[in-house]
Design an enzyme around this catalytic site. Structure first.
Site, PDB file in Angstrom:
ATOM      1  N   SER A   1       0.825  -1.209   0.000  1.00 45.74           N
ATOM      2  CA  SER A   1       0.000   0.000   0.000  1.00 45.74           C
ATOM      3  C   SER A   1       0.856   1.254   0.000  1.00 45.74           C
ATOM      4  O   SER A   1       0.562   2.225  -0.718  1.00 45.74           O
ATOM      5  CB  SER A   1      -0.948   0.000   1.203  1.00 45.74           C
ATOM      6  OG  SER A   1      -0.270   0.193   2.422  1.00 45.74           O
ATOM      7  N   GLU A   2       1.928   1.267   0.777  1.00 47.91           N
ATOM      8  CA  GLU A   2       2.759   2.471   0.860  1.00 47.91           C
ATOM      9  C   GLU A   2       3.463   2.772  -0.462  1.00 47.91           C
ATOM     10  O   GLU A   2       3.567   3.930  -0.867  1.00 47.91           O
ATOM     11  CB  GLU A   2       3.776   2.338   1.998  1.00 47.91           C
ATOM     12  CG  GLU A   2       3.182   2.505   3.379  1.00 47.91           C
ATOM     13  CD  GLU A   2       2.513   3.850   3.573  1.00 47.91           C
ATOM     14  OE1 GLU A   2       3.082   4.882   3.157  1.00 47.91           O
ATOM     15  OE2 GLU A   2       1.404   3.873   4.131  1.00 47.91           O
ATOM     16  N   LEU A   3       3.948   1.738  -1.144  1.00 48.70           N
ATOM     17  CA  LEU A   3       4.580   1.997  -2.441  1.00 48.70           C
ATOM     18  C   LEU A   3       3.552   2.423  -3.484  1.00 48.70           C
ATOM     19  O   LEU A   3       3.832   3.280  -4.313  1.00 48.70           O
ATOM     20  CB  LEU A   3       5.374   0.779  -2.908  1.00 48.70           C
ATOM     21  CG  LEU A   3       6.875   0.877  -2.568  1.00 48.70           C
ATOM     22  CD1 LEU A   3       7.111   0.782  -1.069  1.00 48.70           C
ATOM     23  CD2 LEU A   3       7.687  -0.175  -3.298  1.00 48.70           C
TER      24      LEU A   3
END
Length: 295
Positions: free
Chosen positions: A62-64
């Site tokens: 999710s963060e990438l």
């Protein structure tokens, strides 16, 4: 929306701004700020798929994906990606072409190859477990200090202090109302003061949501940041052309360079330069006179 809550939230905002104007950044101001952010999150916090898990792999994905990409675009791609590659092992062993196909529509395709290389390293060097250490996380491809800290907060609930676009926006709005050229070094001590150390995971989620709402209500406070830059135009850019090259090869398979030029209808010299960069970055391979996505 609940009218009473809106009134209460507005009152808190006004009290906070008045306190900062009159007294500066005091413990009272920090307490009002926390109350405001938590009040908004309790009532309006978004139900996002990566908030329903603490699985480090899913938080990493999710963060990438969220780097330079809006949440609404990420949600369906995230769910499909997790369905296709549910863990580090499945992502690490997948052909790059499959990973890029699942990534299509998100842009910034370097993130996809960085994510897979991270998965490979986690499997081979860390026995399949993402390390819960910010400094170690920054050694993985595509993970800078802010992303590493976000992973530490959301996956491991560590009380890290970091800054990104939404966080910067909120703190400039409330604590540097009349300042230009606000430096991140000035913001970080205040972010540290405000941090809810017993539950940083929820606190940073609350900040993200409030920052998103604030972006729709005010002229972007980030314009008053010393770190503010205007994003370059996408239409006609090399970034757009890179995406078109990858999409073409995903669809057609192996092609000669002149075939790629013909399909794209672009200047041959420019296409050749883009192909060279993509090859150097590990996206493409040449087999005789044909170009394919790396496996």
């Amino acid at each position: 929306m609940n009218r009473t809550l809106d009134t209460g939230q507005n009152d808190l905002e006004n009290r906070l701004l008045a306190t900062v104007r009159q007294e500066g950044i005091t413990p009272e101001a920090i307490a009002l700020f926390r109350e405001l952010i938590c009040l908004h999150y309790r009532e309006y916090g978004r139900d996002l798929p990566w908030r329903r898990t603490t699985d480090p792999y899913r938080i990493l994905v999710s963060e990438l994906m969220l780097q330079q990409t809006q949440v609404d675009r990420v949600v369906p791609k995230y769910e499909a990606f997790i369905g296709r590659f549910p863990d580090f092992a499945s992502l690490a062993r997948a052909p790059l072409s499959d990973v890029l196909a699942a990534w299509q529509g998100l842009g910034y395709n370097r993130r996809a190859i960085a994510l897979q290389k991270t998965a490979e390293r986690v499997v081979h060097e860390f026995e399949g477990a993402l390390p819960a250490d910010v400094e170690t996380l920054t050694t993985f491809p595509g993970i800078g200090p802010a992303t590493a800290a976000a992973i530490a907060a959301y996956a491991f609930n560590l009380p890290v202090v970091y800054i990104e676009t939404n966080i910067r926006r909120i703190f400039i709005h409330f604590f540097f109302e009349d300042r230009e050229g606000v430096r991140d070094e000035e913001l970080l001590p205040i972010i540290d003061q405000a941090l809810l150390r017993d539950d940083p995971r929820t606190w940073y989620s609350a900040l993200m949501d409030y920052g998103t709402v604030l972006s729709k209500r005010t002229v972007n406070p980030n314009r008053r940041s010393a770190a503010y830059t205007v994003q370059s135009r996408f239409e006609g850019s090399d970034r757009q052309l890179r995406g078109r090259v990858l999409a073409l090869l995903l669809k057609e398979g192996a092609l000669a360079e002149e075939e790629i030029v013909r399909h794209l209808g672009e200047d041959p010299g420019r296409v050749s330069r883009i192909l060279g960069r993509l090859e150097a970055e590990g996206f493409l391979a040449r087999d005789g006179g044909r170009i394919t996505l790396c496996r």
